[in-house]
Motif scaffolding. Structure first.
Motif, PDB file in Angstrom:
ATOM      1  N   ALA A  43     -56.026   2.179   9.913  1.00 13.63           N
ATOM      2  CA  ALA A  43     -56.122   3.578  10.106  1.00 13.63           C
ATOM      3  C   ALA A  43     -56.447   4.401   8.978  1.00 13.63           C
ATOM      4  O   ALA A  43     -57.242   5.267   8.936  1.00 13.63           O
ATOM      5  N   VAL A  44     -55.718   4.075   7.798  1.00 10.89           N
ATOM      6  CA  VAL A  44     -55.855   4.573   6.637  1.00 10.89           C
ATOM      7  C   VAL A  44     -57.293   4.347   6.143  1.00 10.89           C
ATOM      8  O   VAL A  44     -58.161   5.294   5.643  1.00 10.89           O
ATOM      9  N   ASP A  45     -58.101   3.166   5.982  1.00 11.98           N
ATOM     10  CA  ASP A  45     -59.276   2.867   5.816  1.00 11.98           C
ATOM     11  C   ASP A  45     -60.310   3.714   6.560  1.00 11.98           C
ATOM     12  O   ASP A  45     -61.091   4.330   6.194  1.00 11.98           O
ATOM     13  N   ALA A  93     -51.799  11.173   4.289  1.00 10.80           N
ATOM     14  CA  ALA A  93     -51.997  11.473   2.616  1.00 10.80           C
ATOM     15  C   ALA A  93     -52.334  10.248   2.116  1.00 10.80           C
ATOM     16  O   ALA A  93     -53.014  10.289   0.986  1.00 10.80           O
ATOM     17  N   GLU A  94     -52.023   8.989   2.831  1.00  8.90           N
ATOM     18  CA  GLU A  94     -52.631   7.708   2.317  1.00  8.90           C
ATOM     19  C   GLU A  94     -53.925   7.698   2.183  1.00  8.90           C
ATOM     20  O   GLU A  94     -54.666   7.121   1.302  1.00  8.90           O
ATOM     21  N   ALA A  95     -54.653   8.507   2.997  1.00  8.75           N
ATOM     22  CA  ALA A  95     -56.157   8.451   3.009  1.00  8.75           C
ATOM     23  C   ALA A  95     -56.649   9.646   2.386  1.00  8.75           C
ATOM     24  O   ALA A  95     -57.859  10.000   2.634  1.00  8.75           O
ATOM     25  N   GLY A 111     -53.848   5.662  16.953  1.00  9.78           N
ATOM     26  CA  GLY A 111     -52.724   5.228  17.162  1.00  9.78           C
ATOM     27  C   GLY A 111     -52.998   3.619  17.712  1.00  9.78           C
ATOM     28  O   GLY A 111     -52.014   2.676  17.716  1.00  9.78           O
ATOM     29  N   ASN A 112     -54.350   3.191  17.808  1.00  9.07           N
ATOM     30  CA  ASN A 112     -54.644   2.079  18.176  1.00  9.07           C
ATOM     31  C   ASN A 112     -54.829   1.011  17.147  1.00  9.07           C
ATOM     32  O   ASN A 112     -55.124  -0.022  17.230  1.00  9.07           O
ATOM     33  N   PHE A 113     -54.907   1.715  15.817  1.00 11.00           N
ATOM     34  CA  PHE A 113     -55.002   0.759  14.490  1.00 11.00           C
ATOM     35  C   PHE A 113     -53.966   0.458  14.000  1.00 11.00           C
ATOM     36  O   PHE A 113     -52.733   1.380  13.963  1.00 11.00           O
TER      37      PHE A 113
END
Length: 320
Positions: free
Chosen positions: A172-174, A295-297, A165-167
């Motif tokens: 976060a996905v990357d 899911a994006e990741a 949650g810090n990103f």
């Protein structure tokens, strides 16, 4: 100190300086939260985790204790356990109680080499049969595993504390994609995910009555003074935490209380009274919003465990 160690320290110093100068030169000033975790910052964060207002740590630990048999079932014999951003060893100790006998190796990864060494010396003393392969690295970027761990062994990641949650979303996905690369196509990730709830519960967790969080966030300015010869007057900055409801997140900033100028190396940074430096955010998720992020990741939520009040969750992700 050998030549490689000196080069690593010089590179870390240069990265810290470049990140600080670049962040403070933007129209909306910001600093990367990863630089909060020097030795003092890591110790302050450990104190935060024990505060009565800070629900995430105690809630996540209770979930880990209660669900240990199910977590054990996710770890085949001979597995490699990689903890991203290991910090304090409290949560990994809970996990090790149920899975130590199944591990070929435990790989803690943390940006603070000295703190990593201290914590893992204690861990090795208490778990003498456990093979530990610590890696001092920025876990948000690719890092090499020891050659004997980079083969076909099953890998399980551990990323507790809702650090995700810090990103920013794209970051976060990357990062989750990078974790997937480290874990391999058949690996899995045990991750802590803080859940969206009333601001009356969230805000005190990030603005505690003892001022420990303020000291933790403000430590990045003191670190710049010590390591970069900056001249921040820390008494002319104050900590501010704000819940941004439309984005479901807490923003943590240091705010200038006066018009002032700060020097960092040869760079002069102007601050106006009331101008803020964004240092960290903590985003809260619904089950659906986190599943969409995963899911994006290229990851699918396979299991979700939570507390009775649904303050926090521990989730298990696998590659799609």
């Amino acid at each position: 100190m050998d030549a490689d160690a000196r080069l690593t320290l010089a590179a870390d110093h240069d990265t810290f300086r470049d990140d600080i100068v670049a962040g403070l030169s933007r129209p909306e000033k910001s600093l990367p939260p990863k630089h909060l975790y020097d030795d003092r910052g890591s110790a302050l964060f450990d104190q935060i985790c024990e505060l009565p207002e800070y629900y995430p740590t105690r809630t996540e630990k209770a979930i880990l204790r209660r669900r240990l048999p199910e977590l054990r079932s996710l770890v085949p014999d001979g597995s490699v356990l990689i903890e991203f951003g290991s910090g304090s060893s409290e949560k990994i100790r809970l996990l090790l109680e149920g899975i130590e006998d199944r591990l070929f190796s435990y790989v803690p990864v943390d940006i603070s080499a000295e703190y990593l060494g201290y914590v893992n010396d204690e861990l090795q003393r208490d778990y003498p049969q456990l093979r530990i392969d610590p890696i001092a690295a920025d876990f948000t970027k690719p890092f090499p595993l020891p050659s004997e761990l980079s083969g076909t062994r099953h890998r399980v990641g551990f990323f507790p504390g809702s650090t995700i949650g810090n990103f920013e979303r794209s970051e976060a996905v990357d990062m989750l994609r990078a974790f997937t690369t480290e874990l391999g196509t058949h690996g899995g990730l045990i991750i802590g995910v803080d859940l969206l709830k009333s601001p009356e519960i969230i805000l005190p967790a990030y603005d505690d009555s003892q001022g420990v969080t303020a000291a933790f966030i403000g430590n990045i300015l003191q670190r710049a003074n010590m390591e970069l010869d900056a001249d921040f007057d820390v008494d002319r900055f104050e900590y501010r935490a704000e819940f941004v409801e439309e984005h479901g997140r807490i923003d943590m900033c240091m705010v200038s209380t006066a018009n002032q100028c700060v020097s960092i190396d040869d760079t002069e940074i102007e601050f106006s009274e009331g101008e803020s430096i964004h240092v960290s955010s903590s985003r809260k998720f619904t089950f659906d919003s986190f599943a969409k992020l995963a899911a994006e990741a290229g990851l699918r939520v396979d299991e979700i465990w939570t507390d009775p009040e649904e303050l926090f969750s521990v989730q298990y992700l696998v590659a799609e």
